[in-house]
Design a protein around this motif. Sequence first.
Motif, PDB file in Angstrom:
ATOM      1  N   ALA A  35      55.235 136.068  23.126  1.00 18.91           N
ATOM      2  CA  ALA A  35      55.066 135.331  21.878  1.00 18.91           C
ATOM      3  C   ALA A  35      55.710 133.954  21.971  1.00 18.91           C
ATOM      4  CB  ALA A  35      55.668 136.119  20.715  1.00 18.91           C
ATOM      5  N   ARG A  36      56.856 133.870  22.650  1.00 20.26           N
ATOM      6  CA  ARG A  36      57.552 132.583  22.769  1.00 20.26           C
ATOM      7  C   ARG A  36      56.742 131.564  23.558  1.00 20.26           C
ATOM      8  NH1 ARG A  36      61.873 131.853  25.418  1.00 20.26           N
ATOM      9  NH2 ARG A  36      62.355 133.845  26.411  1.00 20.26           N
ATOM     10  N   TYR A  37      56.077 132.019  24.610  1.00 18.29           N
ATOM     11  CA  TYR A  37      55.312 131.104  25.448  1.00 18.29           C
ATOM     12  C   TYR A  37      53.847 131.003  25.024  1.00 18.29           C
ATOM     13  CZ  TYR A  37      59.140 130.078  28.575  1.00 18.29           C
ATOM     14  OH  TYR A  37      60.332 129.619  29.081  1.00 18.29           O
ATOM     15  N   ALA A  38      53.482 131.704  23.970  1.00 14.26           N
ATOM     16  CA  ALA A  38      52.099 131.696  23.503  1.00 14.26           C
ATOM     17  C   ALA A  38      51.564 130.308  23.166  1.00 14.26           C
ATOM     18  CB  ALA A  38      51.943 132.623  22.301  1.00 14.26           C
ATOM     19  N   PRO A  39      52.348 129.397  22.556  1.00 10.47           N
ATOM     20  CA  PRO A  39      51.776 128.073  22.275  1.00 10.47           C
ATOM     21  C   PRO A  39      51.204 127.387  23.509  1.00 10.47           C
ATOM     22  CG  PRO A  39      53.805 128.352  21.043  1.00 10.47           C
ATOM     23  CD  PRO A  39      53.708 129.530  21.973  1.00 10.47           C
ATOM     24  N   ILE A  40      51.827 127.580  24.668  1.00 10.84           N
ATOM     25  CA  ILE A  40      51.294 126.982  25.888  1.00 10.84           C
ATOM     26  C   ILE A  40      49.963 127.635  26.240  1.00 10.84           C
ATOM     27  CG2 ILE A  40      51.684 126.577  28.351  1.00 10.84           C
ATOM     28  CD1 ILE A  40      54.660 126.579  27.829  1.00 10.84           C
ATOM     29  N   PHE A  41      49.937 128.977  26.228  1.00 10.64           N
ATOM     30  CA  PHE A  41      48.721 129.698  26.604  1.00 10.64           C
ATOM     31  C   PHE A  41      47.566 129.352  25.666  1.00 10.64           C
ATOM     32  CE2 PHE A  41      51.970 133.213  27.707  1.00 10.64           C
ATOM     33  CZ  PHE A  41      52.345 132.544  28.857  1.00 10.64           C
ATOM     34  N   LEU A  42      47.857 129.325  24.376  1.00 11.84           N
ATOM     35  CA  LEU A  42      46.789 129.136  23.387  1.00 11.84           C
ATOM     36  C   LEU A  42      46.299 127.691  23.345  1.00 11.84           C
ATOM     37  CD1 LEU A  42      48.292 131.362  20.569  1.00 11.84           C
ATOM     38  CD2 LEU A  42      46.480 131.959  22.187  1.00 11.84           C
ATOM     39  N   ALA A  43      47.166 126.764  23.712  1.00  9.14           N
ATOM     40  CA  ALA A  43      46.736 125.359  23.747  1.00  9.14           C
ATOM     41  C   ALA A  43      45.869 125.063  24.963  1.00  9.14           C
ATOM     42  CB  ALA A  43      47.955 124.444  23.737  1.00  9.14           C
ATOM     43  N   LEU A  44      46.106 125.788  26.053  1.00 14.82           N
ATOM     44  CA  LEU A  44      45.414 125.499  27.306  1.00 14.82           C
ATOM     45  C   LEU A  44      44.215 126.413  27.558  1.00 14.82           C
ATOM     46  CD1 LEU A  44      48.518 124.842  29.582  1.00 14.82           C
ATOM     47  CD2 LEU A  44      47.054 123.162  28.449  1.00 14.82           C
ATOM     48  N   GLU A  45      44.096 127.489  26.797  1.00 12.21           N
ATOM     49  CA  GLU A  45      42.950 128.391  26.907  1.00 12.21           C
ATOM     50  C   GLU A  45      42.308 128.501  25.527  1.00 12.21           C
ATOM     51  OE1 GLU A  45      40.059 129.935  27.422  1.00 12.21           O
ATOM     52  OE2 GLU A  45      41.035 130.192  29.375  1.00 12.21           O
ATOM     53  N   ASP A  46      41.160 127.827  25.361  1.00 12.95           N
ATOM     54  CA  ASP A  46      40.554 127.711  24.034  1.00 12.95           C
ATOM     55  C   ASP A  46      39.495 128.770  23.759  1.00 12.95           C
ATOM     56  OD1 ASP A  46      38.482 126.861  25.619  1.00 12.95           O
ATOM     57  OD2 ASP A  46      38.417 124.817  24.817  1.00 12.95           O
ATOM     58  N   ARG A  47      39.427 129.816  24.589  1.00 13.57           N
ATOM     59  CA  ARG A  47      38.418 130.850  24.368  1.00 13.57           C
ATOM     60  C   ARG A  47      38.928 132.009  23.513  1.00 13.57           C
ATOM     61  NH1 ARG A  47      36.506 131.366  30.575  1.00 13.57           N
ATOM     62  NH2 ARG A  47      38.699 130.742  30.854  1.00 13.57           N
ATOM     63  N   PHE A  48      40.145 131.901  22.990  1.00 13.82           N
ATOM     64  CA  PHE A  48      40.668 132.918  22.077  1.00 13.82           C
ATOM     65  C   PHE A  48      40.249 132.594  20.648  1.00 13.82           C
ATOM     66  CE2 PHE A  48      43.881 133.397  25.504  1.00 13.82           C
ATOM     67  CZ  PHE A  48      43.689 134.750  25.750  1.00 13.82           C
ATOM     68  N   ASP A  49      39.878 133.650  19.914  1.00 13.27           N
ATOM     69  CA  ASP A  49      39.519 133.490  18.504  1.00 13.27           C
ATOM     70  C   ASP A  49      40.684 133.823  17.582  1.00 13.27           C
ATOM     71  OD1 ASP A  49      36.620 132.856  18.679  1.00 13.27           O
ATOM     72  OD2 ASP A  49      36.559 134.795  19.675  1.00 13.27           O
ATOM     73  N   ALA A  50      41.644 134.589  18.069  1.00  8.97           N
ATOM     74  CA  ALA A  50      42.765 135.024  17.234  1.00  8.97           C
ATOM     75  C   ALA A  50      43.959 135.296  18.127  1.00  8.97           C
ATOM     76  CB  ALA A  50      42.400 136.289  16.447  1.00  8.97           C
ATOM     77  N   ALA A  51      45.142 135.297  17.532  1.00  2.00           N
ATOM     78  CA  ALA A  51      46.359 135.589  18.277  1.00  2.00           C
ATOM     79  C   ALA A  51      47.325 136.354  17.393  1.00  2.00           C
ATOM     80  CB  ALA A  51      47.015 134.306  18.781  1.00  2.00           C
ATOM     81  N   ILE A  52      48.008 137.330  17.995  1.00  2.00           N
ATOM     82  CA  ILE A  52      49.037 138.104  17.307  1.00  2.00           C
ATOM     83  C   ILE A  52      50.326 137.908  18.081  1.00  2.00           C
ATOM     84  CG2 ILE A  52      49.720 140.377  16.467  1.00  2.00           C
ATOM     85  CD1 ILE A  52      46.215 140.017  17.736  1.00  2.00           C
ATOM     86  N   LEU A  53      51.340 137.357  17.427  1.00  2.00           N
ATOM     87  CA  LEU A  53      52.613 137.074  18.079  1.00  2.00           C
ATOM     88  C   LEU A  53      53.690 137.928  17.432  1.00  2.00           C
ATOM     89  CD1 LEU A  53      52.357 133.168  18.259  1.00  2.00           C
ATOM     90  CD2 LEU A  53      51.345 134.893  19.770  1.00  2.00           C
ATOM     91  N   VAL A  54      54.372 138.746  18.243  1.00  2.00           N
ATOM     92  CA  VAL A  54      55.353 139.696  17.750  1.00  2.00           C
ATOM     93  C   VAL A  54      56.733 139.321  18.291  1.00  2.00           C
ATOM     94  CG1 VAL A  54      56.013 142.130  17.613  1.00  2.00           C
ATOM     95  CG2 VAL A  54      53.586 141.495  17.754  1.00  2.00           C
ATOM     96  N   ALA A  55      57.691 139.088  17.370  1.00  2.00           N
ATOM     97  CA  ALA A  55      59.084 138.816  17.743  1.00  2.00           C
ATOM     98  C   ALA A  55      59.199 137.577  18.617  1.00  2.00           C
ATOM     99  CB  ALA A  55      59.709 140.023  18.441  1.00  2.00           C
ATOM    100  N   GLY A  56      58.523 136.498  18.207  1.00  2.00           N
ATOM    101  CA  GLY A  56      58.591 135.252  18.958  1.00  2.00           C
ATOM    102  C   GLY A  56      59.498 134.233  18.305  1.00  2.00           C
ATOM    103  N   GLY A  57      59.418 133.003  18.762  1.00  2.00           N
ATOM    104  CA  GLY A  57      60.232 131.916  18.243  1.00  2.00           C
ATOM    105  C   GLY A  57      60.540 130.938  19.354  1.00  2.00           C
TER     106      GLY A  57
END
Length: 226
Positions: free
Chosen positions: A186-208
């Motif tokens: 969840a913490r590193y998700a912003p990098i993944f989601l910014a660089l891979e645009d084929r996701f329609d949704a994201a669930i982040l648990v216990a991030g920050g």
Amino acid sequence: MLAEAPPRAQSNAEEAVSDEVFEVFRRLYAFDDGPLNATVESVDSSSLDWDVHLLSFDAAYGDERVQARLYFPKPQTAAPPYQAVIYFPGSDGLTLRSSDGLTAQTYFDFVPRSGRVLVLPIYKGSYERYTGVAEPGTGGSTAQIHAWRDQVVRWVQDLRRTVDYLETRDDVDATRLAYLGLSLGARYAPIFLALEDRFDAAILVAGGFAYADGLPAEILPVHYAP
């Protein structure tokens, strides 16, 4: 009288780098497309709730192979093409040496039970691909920082290659993908989601957002959050 707690780092979009610098960061994670040479290594149907397909494909770097576990719902639960959820584990994924019988299974078992396929790539440094590279704290050596940066880059490439693989399967609806990240994921998700645009949704648990002095800006998630 209680002493005041020391101030903690605050994050907001204004701290993020400019669009021009972001494009430089994006190029760091880029790779040349190549054949996947995918192979299904085994199928385990012993579970009452899902069938596990263990497969592998060529990584985006070197001569390495990326393994992935796909947890397919039972036929009585849903029919293909399945929606897919790609999982990124917590930091225990960097210490456990096997992805078989995960202790954090309760964090994702609802996915195949809901009729979707859960996808667990064995990211560089995790499980069977253990490297011993750990996130450096404040005061980490230059070698530790560089090793961690390189591993984060590999995570993005492994994730994107996994999406490439899902697009080759007729039993997966690659137009309906979600990301599920736990803690580290969840913490590193912003990098993944910014660089891979084929996701329609994201669930982040216990991030920050978490900070350690000396980490290079190109792997700080705050710069990718906007």
